[in-house]
Design a protein around this motif. Structure first.
Motif, PDB file in Angstrom:
ATOM      1  N   ASP A 189       0.852  -1.184   0.000  1.00 17.40           N
ATOM      2  CA  ASP A 189       0.000   0.000   0.000  1.00 17.40           C
ATOM      3  C   ASP A 189       0.891   1.238   0.000  1.00 17.40           C
ATOM      4  O   ASP A 189       1.720   1.423   0.905  1.00 17.40           O
ATOM      5  CB  ASP A 189      -0.895  -0.014   1.233  1.00 17.40           C
ATOM      6  CG  ASP A 189      -1.794   1.212   1.317  1.00 17.40           C
ATOM      7  OD1 ASP A 189      -1.824   1.999   0.344  1.00 17.40           O
ATOM      8  OD2 ASP A 189      -2.444   1.389   2.369  1.00 17.40           O
ATOM      9  N   GLU A 190       0.743   2.075  -0.994  1.00 19.09           N
ATOM     10  CA  GLU A 190       1.597   3.254  -1.107  1.00 19.09           C
ATOM     11  C   GLU A 190       1.483   4.144   0.129  1.00 19.09           C
ATOM     12  O   GLU A 190       2.450   4.807   0.524  1.00 19.09           O
ATOM     13  CB  GLU A 190       1.218   4.049  -2.367  1.00 19.09           C
ATOM     14  CG  GLU A 190       2.104   5.249  -2.639  1.00 19.09           C
ATOM     15  CD  GLU A 190       3.546   4.866  -2.923  1.00 19.09           C
ATOM     16  OE1 GLU A 190       4.438   5.680  -2.607  1.00 19.09           O
ATOM     17  OE2 GLU A 190       3.780   3.755  -3.449  1.00 19.09           O
ATOM     18  N   GLN A 191       0.319   4.156   0.763  1.00 18.12           N
ATOM     19  CA  GLN A 191       0.119   4.988   1.943  1.00 18.12           C
ATOM     20  C   GLN A 191       0.967   4.520   3.124  1.00 18.12           C
ATOM     21  O   GLN A 191       1.223   5.280   4.056  1.00 18.12           O
ATOM     22  CB  GLN A 191      -1.361   4.990   2.343  1.00 18.12           C
ATOM     23  CG  GLN A 191      -2.285   5.540   1.273  1.00 18.12           C
ATOM     24  CD  GLN A 191      -1.972   6.987   0.924  1.00 18.12           C
ATOM     25  OE1 GLN A 191      -1.694   7.795   1.807  1.00 18.12           O
ATOM     26  NE2 GLN A 191      -2.001   7.308  -0.361  1.00 18.12           N
ATOM     27  N   SER A 192       1.400   3.250   3.083  1.00 15.61           N
ATOM     28  CA  SER A 192       2.196   2.708   4.184  1.00 15.61           C
ATOM     29  C   SER A 192       3.668   3.066   4.075  1.00 15.61           C
ATOM     30  O   SER A 192       4.431   2.824   5.011  1.00 15.61           O
ATOM     31  CB  SER A 192       2.045   1.186   4.233  1.00 15.61           C
ATOM     32  OG  SER A 192       2.679   0.577   3.108  1.00 15.61           O
TER      33      SER A 192
END
Length: 539
Positions: free
Chosen positions: A92-95
């Protein structure tokens, strides 16, 4: 910590690996371990320091080692793996706060040679977590080369100011016994690349999300590491294939001018004219017939250092061996080996060394239970016969391999030291560092193996570690791998490799990934790593 993945095939026979027994066992193990913590604190607070596993240890260090050792039992009994992720899936790019993720294509067919050439384990695209998330502001982008869905930039960077990172690229292979951990920035092993970047020792570090044994046996992990290394040196460092099919060394300095090579200049003009727009870059890799077309690029060519801790160190040694044996790629500039695992053959009952326990059972958190460790090693070998464990690609510091290449001399360092003692005293930060003398004995006996084992072979008449890059080896004198790491140092020295040893007093295995430890010791290790890396950058 709790692992919710399905039961892997090699763990199906474990009753506690199946739900609901798995949850019950993990819960009770954690609960009883937590309840033991106050007992350990009171017990060691009352007793004199001489009764502690190591007198220098604080109560916190004692609790950490005992807690980790007890909780690690869930792997043996219930097949729990720690901190893993599916290597075929994007994160997940947000992670991602500190890194950027990119895919590297599978190892090219032209490099599919030697041990990585396997009929049952095939190369696949490899995920990498690249530190930092954004390239340093002080660096000038030279161009971007993409291929398919790779998305991995090819940056030829000029050195910046005094506060800029060194012109070095690291390829990091995480530890975890080939069955735990991940290259993700949230993994405990990422404390290593994070600190290296904080100290500005590298311009970039590419952490490889290689396949663990539950996803592919050997040589899957080596294929993945080789793919990322090949992509770095060909797409990012400018190595170009010669007519003989090999990639020449990319010179660090004094490249020839490209004046007079008109067609080549036209091809690379978008990269040297200051046009940084990726849309103007040619599609696919740039093919040049000249090894060093751009003198500015070549003069500041980042060097590559292979970095590995524990099993990652084992993989670094295998990758360096494959690069040397096959001779089709430029070699790396150094190996940073942190508590490297270099004798997995010890785990199998067929090996004589398995009857001799590894040292420091009371001072390290690593378990040495024969059956579970043998199961993991056998799973790692996959379809290969058990004799494959004797290969220098797997157990380069094993008794069998050392005796084959170096005779009786290779066995001298196989006995445990206890607290490490020699003529050099530990400094105030409990660190002992020295450069090993280089013997330069570059060949080995004619007999390939005491039993003519086909997995111990002698490429081009070279010794066990002939032509390996220089190495910095870090080891704690309270860890279970002490004996095999000491044997590794002697073997490297025997074959003429420049080795610097860093002994950490009373340190356990892979101390740099521990959540807490004696910071005086760890800072001493980081100081030595920084000094060694700066020496490479200055050469």
């Amino acid at each position: 910590m709790y692992d919710k993945t399905p039961v892997y095939p090699h763990l199906q026979h474990l009753a506690w690996a199946h739900e609901p027994l798995k949850s019950i066992y993990v819960f009770q193990r954690l609960l009883t371990t937590v309840l033991l913590v106050p007992f350990w604190v009171i017990y060691y607070a009352i007793l004199p320091r001489s009764f502690r596993p190591r007198p220098s240890w604080s109560i916190t260090q004692i609790v950490i080692v005992k807690f980790t050792k007890r909780v690690s039992k869930v792997t043996e009994v219930a097949g729990v793996t720690w901190g893993t992720r599916d290597p075929t899936q994007e994160p997940d790019e947000q992670s991602l706060k500190e890194t950027r993720f990119a895919w590297v294509p599978p190892l090219p067919a032209e490099l599919y040679t030697g041990i990585v050439n396997d009929l049952q384990v095939t190369p696949q695209k490899v995920g990498t977590f690249i530190w930092p998330k954004h390239p340093p502001a002080s660096a000038r982008l030279r161009g971007i080369v993409t291929s398919g869905d790779v998305g991995l930039s090819s940056e030829h960077l000029e050195a910046g100011g005094a506060d800029s990172p060194l012109p070095l690229i690291g390829l990091y292979l995480h530890g975890g016994g080939y069955c735990h951990m991940s290259a993700h920035e949230k993994s405990g092993t990422s404390r290593i690349p994070r600190r290296l970047m904080e100290d500005k020792l590298f311009r970039e570090i590419h952490a490889v999300e290689y396949r663990l044994l539950q996803h592919a046996p050997m040589p899957g992990a080596l294929q993945d590491a080789a793919a990322v290394y090949a992509h770095l040196v060909t797409n990012q460092l400018g190595a170009r294939k010669c007519p003989d099919g090999k990639y020449p060394e990319v010179e660090h300095q004094h490249a020839e001018s490209i004046e007079g090579h008109g067609n080549q200049r036209e091809l690379i003009e978008p990269f040297i004219s200051g046009n940084d727009d990726p849309s103007h870059a040619p599609v696919g890799p740039v093919h040049l017939t000249h090894a060093n077309p751009d003198p500015i690029t070549a003069a500041h060519r980042p060097r590559v250092i292979l970095i590995g801790d524990s099993a990652g160190g084992n993989l670094v040694l295998a990758l360096a061996r494959w690069i040397r044996d096959e001779g089709v790629l430029p070699g790396p500039d150094g190996m940073l080996l942190l508590s490297p695992s270099c004798d997995p053959s010890h785990t199998l009952p067929q090996v004589p060394a398995s009857r001799r326990p590894r040292p420091h059972a009371d001072t390290d958190y690593l378990l040495d239970t024969p059956e579970p460790r043998a199961l993991l090693s056998r799973t790692f070998l996959g379809h290969h016969p058990v004799e494959m464990v004797y290969s220098p690609y797997i157990s380069p510091a094993s008794e069998w391999v050392l005796s084959a290449f170096h005779g009786q001399e290779g066995l001298e360092d196989l006995e445990p030291f206890g607290p490490h003692e020699d003529s050099r005293d530990y400094r105030d930060e409990c660190i002992k560092t020295y450069d090993c003398p280089v013997s330069g004995i570059r060949t080995c006996p004619n007999g390939h193996s005491p039993t003519t084992n086909p997995y111990i072979r002698l490429p081009r008449g070279m010794g066990l570690f002939t032509d390996f890059p220089r190495a910095l080896v870090v080891v704690g004198d309270a860890e279970r791998l002490e004996r095999e790491v000491a044997a590794l140092e002697r073997a490297l020295e025997h074959d003429g490799v420049r080795v610097r040893m860093v002994w950490a007093k009373d340190a356990v295995h892979d101390v740099l990934i521990m959540a807490a430890w004696d910071e005086r010791v760890r800072e001493g290790i980081w100081k030595e790593i920084g000094r060694w890396v700066h020496e490479i950058a200055a050469e």
